[in-house]
Write a protein that holds these residues in place. Structure first.
Motif, PDB file in Angstrom:
ATOM      1  N   PHE A   1      71.212  -1.553  59.965  1.00  0.00           N
ATOM      2  CA  PHE A   1      70.582  -2.409  58.953  1.00  0.00           C
ATOM      3  C   PHE A   1      71.291  -2.403  57.592  1.00  0.00           C
ATOM      4  N   GLY A   2      72.119  -1.410  57.335  1.00  0.00           N
ATOM      5  CA  GLY A   2      72.925  -1.431  56.119  1.00  0.00           C
ATOM      6  C   GLY A   2      72.336  -0.743  54.914  1.00  0.00           C
ATOM      7  N   ARG A   3      71.004  -0.590  54.879  1.00  0.00           N
ATOM      8  CA  ARG A   3      70.377   0.090  53.766  1.00  0.00           C
ATOM      9  C   ARG A   3      69.008   0.608  54.196  1.00  0.00           C
ATOM     10  N   LEU A   4      68.346   1.332  53.298  1.00  0.00           N
ATOM     11  CA  LEU A   4      67.022   1.892  53.577  1.00  0.00           C
ATOM     12  C   LEU A   4      66.135   1.688  52.363  1.00  0.00           C
ATOM     13  N   ASP A   5      65.018   1.001  52.574  1.00  0.00           N
ATOM     14  CA  ASP A   5      64.078   0.740  51.483  1.00  0.00           C
ATOM     15  C   ASP A   5      62.844   1.627  51.545  1.00  0.00           C
ATOM     16  N   LEU A   6      62.503   2.137  52.740  1.00  0.00           N
ATOM     17  CA  LEU A   6      61.262   2.893  52.890  1.00  0.00           C
ATOM     18  C   LEU A   6      61.400   3.931  53.992  1.00  0.00           C
ATOM     19  N   LEU A   7      60.918   5.121  53.702  1.00  0.00           N
ATOM     20  CA  LEU A   7      60.638   6.119  54.740  1.00  0.00           C
ATOM     21  C   LEU A   7      59.140   6.348  54.756  1.00  0.00           C
ATOM     22  N   PHE A   8      58.501   6.086  55.905  1.00  0.00           N
ATOM     23  CA  PHE A   8      57.128   6.527  56.096  1.00  0.00           C
ATOM     24  C   PHE A   8      57.208   7.822  56.882  1.00  0.00           C
ATOM     25  N   ASN A   9      57.025   8.929  56.190  1.00  0.00           N
ATOM     26  CA  ASN A   9      57.214  10.283  56.706  1.00  0.00           C
ATOM     27  C   ASN A   9      55.919  10.721  57.385  1.00  0.00           C
ATOM     28  N   ASN A  10      55.777  10.356  58.653  1.00  0.00           N
ATOM     29  CA  ASN A  10      54.484  10.402  59.305  1.00  0.00           C
ATOM     30  C   ASN A  10      54.364  11.440  60.412  1.00  0.00           C
ATOM     31  N   ALA A  11      55.471  11.800  61.050  1.00  0.00           N
ATOM     32  CA  ALA A  11      55.408  12.677  62.219  1.00  0.00           C
ATOM     33  C   ALA A  11      54.674  13.972  61.886  1.00  0.00           C
ATOM     34  N   GLY A  12      53.769  14.373  62.772  1.00  0.00           N
ATOM     35  CA  GLY A  12      53.015  15.604  62.520  1.00  0.00           C
ATOM     36  C   GLY A  12      52.223  16.027  63.739  1.00  0.00           C
ATOM     37  N   THR A  13      51.717  17.239  63.694  1.00  0.00           N
ATOM     38  CA  THR A  13      50.893  17.777  64.769  1.00  0.00           C
ATOM     39  C   THR A  13      49.806  18.653  64.181  1.00  0.00           C
ATOM     40  N   PHE A  14      48.644  18.638  64.818  1.00  0.00           N
ATOM     41  CA  PHE A  14      47.549  19.496  64.362  1.00  0.00           C
ATOM     42  C   PHE A  14      47.732  20.920  64.849  1.00  0.00           C
ATOM     43  N   GLY A  15      48.417  21.060  65.980  1.00  0.00           N
ATOM     44  CA  GLY A  15      48.566  22.395  66.559  1.00  0.00           C
ATOM     45  C   GLY A  15      47.338  22.773  67.360  1.00  0.00           C
ATOM     46  N   PRO A  16      47.251  24.020  67.791  1.00  0.00           N
ATOM     47  CA  PRO A  16      46.103  24.450  68.589  1.00  0.00           C
ATOM     48  C   PRO A  16      44.839  24.500  67.735  1.00  0.00           C
ATOM     49  N   GLY A  17      43.877  23.674  68.059  1.00  0.00           N
ATOM     50  CA  GLY A  17      42.638  23.647  67.292  1.00  0.00           C
ATOM     51  C   GLY A  17      41.667  24.720  67.750  1.00  0.00           C
ATOM     52  N   GLY A  18      40.844  25.159  66.846  1.00  0.00           N
ATOM     53  CA  GLY A  18      39.786  26.088  67.193  1.00  0.00           C
ATOM     54  C   GLY A  18      40.233  27.513  67.431  1.00  0.00           C
ATOM     55  N   VAL A  19      41.443  27.877  66.980  1.00  0.00           N
ATOM     56  CA  VAL A  19      41.942  29.236  67.175  1.00  0.00           C
ATOM     57  C   VAL A  19      41.762  30.026  65.883  1.00  0.00           C
ATOM     58  N   PRO A  20      41.029  31.158  65.907  1.00  0.00           N
ATOM     59  CA  PRO A  20      40.875  31.978  64.701  1.00  0.00           C
ATOM     60  C   PRO A  20      42.228  32.441  64.178  1.00  0.00           C
TER      61      PRO A  20
END
Length: 286
Positions: free
Chosen positions: A113-132
Motif C-alpha cells: 500500500f505504500g504508507r500506513l495511516d492507522l494501526l488498530f492494536n487489537n490482538a489480545g487474550t483473556f487467558g485462563p479465566g477463573g484461576v486464583p
C-alpha cells in the motif's frame, strides 16, 4: 508470517485510500473494525494467527452489508474511487508476540500500500479465566503478557517507525484497552495487569508521537457481543462472589467508534474513549 492478497489486482497499490493495519482481524472486535474500515473505502492489512479466519473476514468485506444499509463505495463489487474491498485487502498471518512476524507484517503492508495511516492494536487474550492468583501457572501469565502487552508494543513500535519515516509524516495508533484497564473482574490478574499497562503505553506513545504528527489513543470496551463475551449471557462471576448475567452491546457500535477516532484529522485526537453496554456493571463495579 505469510502475507497473501485476496485478489491478484494491483489497484490498491495506487489508490488514494487510507491504509490501516488491524491485528486480531480474524474474529470479534478486530473483524468488525476491519469490515467497517473496508466498507468505508480504507485499505486494510488483516493480521491474525489463523489464515483461514482472515480469509473469512476478507470474504465478508466483499459481500453486501447484511443489515440492509446502503452499500458504501467498493461494496457489492462496485470499485468506487478506491477499488473493491478485495483490491484493498491484505491477509497476513501474524503472531504479534513474535518480533519477526511483526516486522514482516509491516513490511508487507508498506510493499502493498505504500504508507500506513492507522494501526488498530487489537490482538489480545483473556487467558485462563477463573484461576486464583496463587494457582496461575507462569506459562499462562507469560502468554497473556506476551500477547496483550509485548505484542501491542511490537506493533506500535513498527507502526511508529513507519509513520515517522513516511512522507507525508504521521499517522494514528488506536490501542484496544478494556474497562479492565480501570476496574478488574475477579480472578483476572494477568488480563487486568496487561490492560493497565496498555494505558501507560498509550500515554507514553502519545507524548513521544507529538513531534512526528503521530496521534495515539485508546478505546476501552465493555461487553461487546463477541465469542469472547459469550459467557456474559450465561452468568459471570461478580465481585460479591455471585454469578450474574450481564448485558452486551452490538460490536458494530464499537467499530463505528473506532472509525470515528481513525478519521479525525491528526490535529485532533480521542485520547481515551470508553464504550460499553449501557446497563453492565461498571460504574460502582466491585
Amino acid at each position: 508470517m505469510n502475507a497473501e492478497r485476496t485478489a491478484p489486482s494491483k489497484t490498491a497499490a495506487t489508490t488514494a485510500a487510507k491504509t490501516a493495519v488491524v491485528t486480531g482481524a480474524g474474529s470479534g472486535i478486530g473483524r468488525a473494525v476491519a469490515l467497517e474500515l473496508l466498507r468505508a473505502g480504507w485499505s486494510v492489512a488483516l493480521a491474525g494467527r489463523r489464515e483461514e479466519t482472515l480469509r473469512e473476514t476478507a470474504a465478508l468485506a466483499a459481500a453486501p452489508p447484511s443489515d440492509g444499509a446502503s452499500p458504501s463505495p467498493g461494496d457489492s463489487g462496485d470499485p468506487g474511487p478506491a477499488g473493491t474491498p478485495a483490491d484493498r485487502t491484505l491477509c497476513a498471518r501474524t503472531d504479534v508476540a513474535v518480533p519477526e512476524d511483526v516486522a514482516a507484517l509491516f513490511a508487507a503492508t508498506h510493499d502493498r500500500f505504500g504508507r500506513l495511516d492507522l494501526l488498530f492494536n487489537n490482538a489480545g487474550t483473556f487467558g485462563p479465566g477463573g484461576v486464583p492468583v496463587d494457582e496461575l501457572p507462569y506459562d499462562a501469565w507469560r502468554h497473556v503478557v506476551d500477547t496483550n502487552l509485548n505484542g501491542a508494543f511490537l506493533c506500535a513500535q513498527a507502526a511508529f517507525r513507519q509513520m515517522k519515516e513516511q512522507d507525508p509524516q504521521g499517522g494514528r495508533i488506536i490501542n484496544n484497552g478494556s474497562i479492565s484497564a480501570h476496574v478488574p473482574r475477579p480472578l483476572s490478574v494477568a488480563y487486568t495487569a496487561t490492560k493497565h499497562a496498555l494505558s501507560g503505553l498509550t500515554k507514553s506513545l502519545s507524548l513521544d508521537g507529538r513531534p512526528y504528527r503521530i496521534a495515539v489513543g485508546q478505546i476501552d470496551i465493555g461487553n461487546a457481543a463477541t465469542d469472547m463475551t459469550e459467557r456474559m449471557r450465561s452468568g459471570i462471576l461478580q465481585a460479591n462472589g455471585e454469578l450474574a448475567v450481564e448485558p452486551v452491546m452490538d460490536v458494530a457500535d464499537v467499530a463505528r467508534t473506532v472509525r470515528h477516532m481513525a478519521e479525525l484529522p491528526l490535529e485532533a485526537n480521542v485520547q481515551f474513549a470508553t464504550v460499553l453496554a449501557t446497563a453492565m456493571p461498571y460504574v460502582g463495579r466491585g
